[in-house]
Design a protein around this motif. Structure first.
Motif, short mmCIF file in Angstrom:
data_model
loop_
_atom_site.label_atom_id
_atom_site.label_comp_id
_atom_site.label_asym_id
_atom_site.label_seq_id
_atom_site.Cartn_x
_atom_site.Cartn_y
_atom_site.Cartn_z
N GLY A 1 -38.59 -10.00 32.07
CA GLY A 1 -38.45 -9.62 30.68
C GLY A 1 -37.99 -8.19 30.45
N GLU A 2 -37.38 -7.56 31.46
CA GLU A 2 -36.85 -6.20 31.25
C GLU A 2 -35.34 -6.23 31.46
OE1 GLU A 2 -37.04 -3.18 30.44
OE2 GLU A 2 -39.11 -3.15 29.73
N ASN A 3 -34.71 -5.04 31.35
CA ASN A 3 -33.28 -4.97 31.59
C ASN A 3 -32.97 -5.13 33.07
OD1 ASN A 3 -32.42 -4.56 28.96
ND2 ASN A 3 -32.98 -2.40 29.06
N PHE A 4 -31.71 -5.48 33.35
CA PHE A 4 -31.24 -5.62 34.73
C PHE A 4 -31.42 -4.30 35.47
CE2 PHE A 4 -27.73 -6.27 37.84
CZ PHE A 4 -28.18 -7.46 38.36
N LEU A 5 -32.04 -4.35 36.65
CA LEU A 5 -32.24 -3.18 37.51
C LEU A 5 -33.18 -2.14 36.89
CD1 LEU A 5 -28.73 -2.50 39.03
CD2 LEU A 5 -30.64 -3.53 40.16
N ASP A 6 -34.04 -2.54 35.97
CA ASP A 6 -35.05 -1.62 35.45
C ASP A 6 -36.34 -1.90 36.22
OD1 ASP A 6 -36.54 0.10 34.08
OD2 ASP A 6 -36.22 -0.76 32.10
N TYR A 7 -36.52 -1.16 37.33
CA TYR A 7 -37.50 -1.58 38.34
C TYR A 7 -38.96 -1.44 37.92
CZ TYR A 7 -33.42 -0.58 41.24
OH TYR A 7 -32.18 -0.51 41.75
#
Lengths: 253, 81, 158
Positions: A195-201
């Motif tokens: 449920g987060e942005n792409f590559l937001d670790y």
């Protein structure tokens, strides 16, 4: 042709040199490039956001993760392009050339053989150290991957291409190159699924054995560096193996 | 960065670049190009760009020189200019 | 050499050499007849651009863009034991922001951009060398004028 080239080069160089006077002085800490809020943010907030002392690795793998991911894809595509251009399958006319270097490579040179047998494990261990320690000291996936690929190239130079290809056959290095990109994008997709942005670790802290989001970022950076190292090492060896043997993958330099 | 080192290395850089383009033997040109990469790696280490220097030392001085030599081995060693 | 001219030299010499190297590479790409020489020229052009970027990120008296380890360790010590590190970490890190002065570390952004550029550069150099090996296989030469003459002869025949 020479005169045209010389005139064009002198004209362009003169223009650029005259523009250089307007440039900020070398080493000026307050030049526009150094005083920009982006660079200052990276320097000030890296340790707070991710706990990684090496800012270059943090910017490479976290803040500018898209950039690095597609650079890895570019390296993969370059490797595929080289195989598409050069690779000839067995039985094609022009192949099976008994090169003199092949015979020289078959004579076992005891000095080179022993030196490489001692050197290559150390080289590979150092490559793994460079990959794993990339966020605390200079290094990371690109450098460690190139060193790992270079250790196979050293095998190929010292003992001939065939022993090197026994250790890392064509099928395996092509698979490794793709696995690297899949690892990298897999981290991005895992963030998307949570449920987060792409590559937001930061959100990966529920999957990784970490205490907070900053540590999750640090561990994810190690993960994507491993992916980069897979692709880079496989492609570096692929480039050498194809170029040295004209795409036949036997004999060669 | 100690600016005296900086200037000496930059002068050597221009010299090696010109040599690698002037020499007619392509194997020698590849080797001099490896020297060029190593010098520029020293320059970056001096300027504080350690990661760039590390990459250049492995890639520029290592892999590029090797693949240039591999191509020269598979084609011709002499060049007309 | 007086003080002012030597200071002027230090301030601009890096950029001048970047331009000179760029022009050496460009000249080689335009006028050299041999394809391998053209590729060496291309690589020199590329390193000149990287030199330009890295020179723009240098700060006088700054250290490498890696935080010293004791800075990171102070944070952990202040955060207390492993288990209860959670809430105290935030308090100590806000305290630490004042400790990091951007002028003390050289600019990491050009380094990152150039690091990937070098690796992609060697990959594209590999593709170019592969193409030149195929050209050698088909035409038996790497000299530009001979290749053009052979292409022209083949066109006239056909």
């Amino acid at each position: 042709m020479k005169w045209v080239g010389l005139i064009a080069v002198i004209f362009t160089g003169g223009l650029l040199l005259s523009a250089m006077d307007d440039f900020p002085n070398w080493g000026d800490a307050h030049s526009p490039a150094n005083a920009s809020p982006v660079s200052q943010y990276y320097i000030e907030k890296t340790i707070e956001d991710s706990g990684v002392p090496n800012m270059v690795t943090a910017v490479l793998a976290d803040y500018r993760g898209y950039d690095t991911m597609f650079e890895t894809v570019v390296v993969l595509i370059a490797g595929i392009a080289i195989m598409a251009i050069l690779r000839v399958m067995n039985g094609v006319p022009g192949g099976a050339r008994p090169s003199p270097a092949h015979e020289i490579g078959d004579q076992h040179d005891i000095i080179i053989g022993t030196t490489c047998r001692l050197l290559i494990p150390v080289l590979q261990l150092f490559a793994l150290y460079v990959i794993a320690h990339g966020h605390h000291s200079p290094g990371g996936g690109f450098q460690g991957g190139v060193i790992l690929g270079a250790s196979f190239i050293l095998t190929a130079i010292a003992k001939g291409l065939d022993p090197a290809l026994e250790r890392l056959p064509e099928k395996r290095y092509v698979k490794l190159a793709f696995v690297g990109v899949v690892i990298y994008s897999g981290f991005g997709v895992a963030c998307l699924l949570l449920g987060e942005n792409f590559l937001d670790y930061g959100v990966l802290q529920v999957l990784l054995p970490t205490i907070d989001a900053a540590e999750a970022r640090s561990h994810s950076m190690l993960g994507v560096e491993v992916g980069v190292a897979f692709t880079v090492s496989a492609i570096m060896f692929a480039i050498y193996a194809n170029l040295a043997s004209k795409g036949e993958l036997e004999g060669g330099l | 960065m100690i600016w005296q080192f900086d200037i000496i290395i930059l002068i050597f850089l221009v010299i090696t670049a010109v040599i690698s383009l002037r020499v007619k033997d392509l194997l020698a040109a590849s080797m001099v190009f490896g020297t060029y990469s190593f010098l520029i790696c020293l320059l970056w280490a001096g300027m504080g760009a350690v990661d760039v220097a590390f990459t250049e030392a492995t890639v520029g001085a290592g892999i590029s020189a090797v693949i240039l030599i591999a191509t020269v081995y598979n084609t011709r060693r002499d060049s007309s200019d | 050499m007086s003080e002012i001219t030597s200071q002027y030299l230090i301030d601009h010499f890096n950029f001048w050499v970047a331009v000179v190297l760029m022009m050496i590479g460009l000249y080689a790409m335009i006028t050299k007849n041999n394809l391998i020489k053209k590729l060496i020229g291309m690589s020199i052009f590329q390193t000149a651009i990287i030199l330009f970027y890295v020179s723009a990120g240098v700060k006088e008296g700054a250290t490498i863009p890696i935080l010293e380890h004791h800075v990171a360790e102070t944070e952990q010590v202040e955060a207390g034991e492993h288990a209860e590190g959670h809430s105290t970490t935030k308090a100590s890190s806000s305290h630490e922001v004042h400790a990091i002065n951007p002028d003390d570390y050289s600019n990491p952004l050009p380094h990152v951009l150039m690091l990937t550029a070098i690796v992609v550069g060697v990959a594209t150099l590999g593709v170019a060398l592969a193409v030149s090996q195929v050209i050698y296989k088909n035409y038996g030469t790497l000299e530009e004028d001979e290749i053009l003459a052979k292409i022209k002869a083949a066109e006239n025949d056909g």
